[in-house]
Scaffold this motif. Structure first.
Motif, mmCIF file in Angstrom:
data_model
loop_
_atom_site.group_PDB
_atom_site.id
_atom_site.type_symbol
_atom_site.label_atom_id
_atom_site.label_comp_id
_atom_site.label_asym_id
_atom_site.label_seq_id
_atom_site.Cartn_x
_atom_site.Cartn_y
_atom_site.Cartn_z
ATOM 1 N N THR A 39 0.802 -1.222 -0.007
ATOM 2 C CA THR A 39 -0.016 -0.080 0.069
ATOM 3 C C THR A 39 0.965 1.326 0.100
ATOM 4 O OG1 THR A 39 -1.428 -1.305 1.171
ATOM 5 C CG2 THR A 39 -1.807 1.255 1.202
ATOM 6 N N ALA A 40 1.938 1.157 0.883
ATOM 7 C CA ALA A 40 2.956 2.469 0.829
ATOM 8 C C ALA A 40 3.522 2.565 -0.460
ATOM 9 C CB ALA A 40 3.940 2.399 2.018
ATOM 10 N N TYR A 170 4.649 -0.792 -6.579
ATOM 11 C CA TYR A 170 5.023 0.146 -7.493
ATOM 12 C C TYR A 170 4.207 -0.070 -8.936
ATOM 13 C CZ TYR A 170 8.174 2.698 -10.704
ATOM 14 O OH TYR A 170 8.797 3.564 -11.632
ATOM 15 N N PHE A 171 4.464 -1.076 -9.359
ATOM 16 C CA PHE A 171 3.997 -1.428 -10.900
ATOM 17 C C PHE A 171 2.440 -1.388 -10.913
ATOM 18 C CE2 PHE A 171 8.149 -3.446 -11.391
ATOM 19 C CZ PHE A 171 8.537 -2.369 -12.591
ATOM 20 N N GLY A 172 1.646 -1.717 -9.654
ATOM 21 C CA GLY A 172 0.218 -1.435 -9.683
ATOM 22 C C GLY A 172 -0.040 0.040 -9.510
ATOM 23 N N LEU A 176 -1.869 0.834 -12.887
ATOM 24 C CA LEU A 176 -3.381 0.853 -12.597
ATOM 25 C C LEU A 176 -3.860 2.074 -11.549
ATOM 26 C CD1 LEU A 176 -3.816 -2.887 -11.948
ATOM 27 C CD2 LEU A 176 -4.608 -1.645 -13.962
ATOM 28 N N GLY A 177 -3.018 2.982 -11.332
ATOM 29 C CA GLY A 177 -3.220 4.086 -10.574
ATOM 30 C C GLY A 177 -3.252 3.583 -9.228
ATOM 31 N N GLY A 182 -5.593 -1.086 -8.330
ATOM 32 C CA GLY A 182 -4.192 -1.136 -8.383
ATOM 33 C C GLY A 182 -3.817 -2.026 -6.983
ATOM 34 N N THR A 183 -4.394 -1.472 -5.839
ATOM 35 C CA THR A 183 -3.827 -2.236 -4.609
ATOM 36 C C THR A 183 -4.271 -3.576 -4.420
ATOM 37 O OG1 THR A 183 -3.646 0.013 -3.748
ATOM 38 C CG2 THR A 183 -3.870 -1.545 -2.209
ATOM 39 N N ALA A 184 -5.711 -3.550 -4.752
ATOM 40 C CA ALA A 184 -6.365 -5.178 -4.859
ATOM 41 C C ALA A 184 -5.793 -5.996 -5.561
ATOM 42 C CB ALA A 184 -7.717 -5.053 -5.045
ATOM 43 N N VAL A 185 -5.408 -5.565 -6.846
ATOM 44 C CA VAL A 185 -4.657 -6.477 -7.882
ATOM 45 C C VAL A 185 -3.141 -7.044 -6.975
ATOM 46 C CG1 VAL A 185 -3.373 -6.590 -10.076
ATOM 47 C CG2 VAL A 185 -5.611 -5.951 -9.844
ATOM 48 N N SER A 186 -2.562 -5.858 -6.555
ATOM 49 C CA SER A 186 -1.199 -6.251 -6.116
ATOM 50 C C SER A 186 -1.350 -7.009 -4.838
ATOM 51 C CB SER A 186 -0.367 -4.907 -5.466
ATOM 52 O OG SER A 186 -0.253 -4.211 -6.382
ATOM 53 N N PHE A 187 -2.354 -7.179 -4.099
ATOM 54 C CA PHE A 187 -2.667 -7.900 -2.909
ATOM 55 C C PHE A 187 -2.850 -9.274 -3.180
ATOM 56 C CE2 PHE A 187 -4.308 -4.277 -0.037
ATOM 57 C CZ PHE A 187 -3.314 -3.883 0.253
ATOM 58 N N LEU A 188 -3.646 -9.392 -4.373
ATOM 59 C CA LEU A 188 -3.786 -10.703 -4.838
ATOM 60 C C LEU A 188 -2.492 -11.497 -5.165
ATOM 61 C CD1 LEU A 188 -7.028 -10.175 -7.031
ATOM 62 C CD2 LEU A 188 -6.780 -11.329 -4.900
#
Length: 207
Positions: A39-40, A170-172, A176-177, A182-188
């Motif tokens: 998230t950070a 970073y890439f999320g 994806l902004g 973007g955060t949810a995709v990174s979490f997954l």
């Protein structure tokens, strides 16, 4: 939450928060340190990209990302070594502490024998598994493994995990902004890595 972290990403406080979370989650695996790191990183990437505009979007926030990686990796190794030393000196007490935690007990049952058989490289994989870091660090101390055997793999595991988690954020944030998608995709992606790591670590024991 992303807005607040976006503001904190411009201050040294974000590194303090990340360090404390990563340092403590070896003792409290319920702390979402990986989620916080992602998230950070997402918030910092999105904030930096907005500040520099589309022309420099590909390099936005790189210094912050590198600082986050080093901060999270260092805190990970420090936490591992503290747990290792404490378990070395009080093995029986830590065995009882693990026994009182349902999550740690389940992780120990799944990972313990596999880690003993798999050796150092499996320590890196276990860093991504739920509670794997706690089992590895405490187990190495209880079994009185030498620092020279444990520390290099702990450092590699911490750096690999930190780089992966920050890269996801970073890439999320870039693609994806700095929003919830973007955060949810990174979490997954993080949870998928954890599930894969747990499967890989468990396989030697089943074999």
């Amino acid at each position: 939450m992303l807005e607040q972290l976006g503001a904190l990403a411009e201050t040294p406080w974000i590194y303090v928060i990340v360090s404390i979370s990563v340092l403590l989650d070896v003792f409290l695996p319920v702390l979402p340190s990986g989620v916080l790191v992602i998230t950070a990183a997402t918030a910092a990437a999105g904030t930096a990209a907005d500040a520099v505009g589309d022309a420099a979007r590909g390099h936005a926030g790189f210094p912050q990302m590198l600082a986050l990686v080093m901060c999270a990796a260092t805190a990970s190794v420090l936490g591992d070594m503290v747990a290792y030393r404490l378990a070395w000196r009080g093995g029986d007490r830590f065995d009882r502490a693990i026994a009182r935690s349902r999550r740690l007990t389940a992780a120990q049952e799944k990972l313990g024998t596999a880690l003993l058989r798999g050796g150092g490289p499996l320590v890196v994989v276990a860093r991504f598994a739920p509670a794997g870091r706690s089992v590895v660090s405490l187990g190495a101390g209880v079994m009185h493994r030498r620092v020279a055997e444990f520390l290099p793999w702990s450092a590699l595991a911490g750096l690999t995990w930190a780089a992966y988690s920050v890269s996801l954020g970073y890439f999320g944030g870039q693609w994806l902004g700095a929003g919830w998608i973007g955060t949810a995709v990174s979490f997954l992606a993080l949870f998928a890595a954890g599930a894969g790591a747990a499967y890989v670590v468990k396989r030697p024991r089943e074999a």
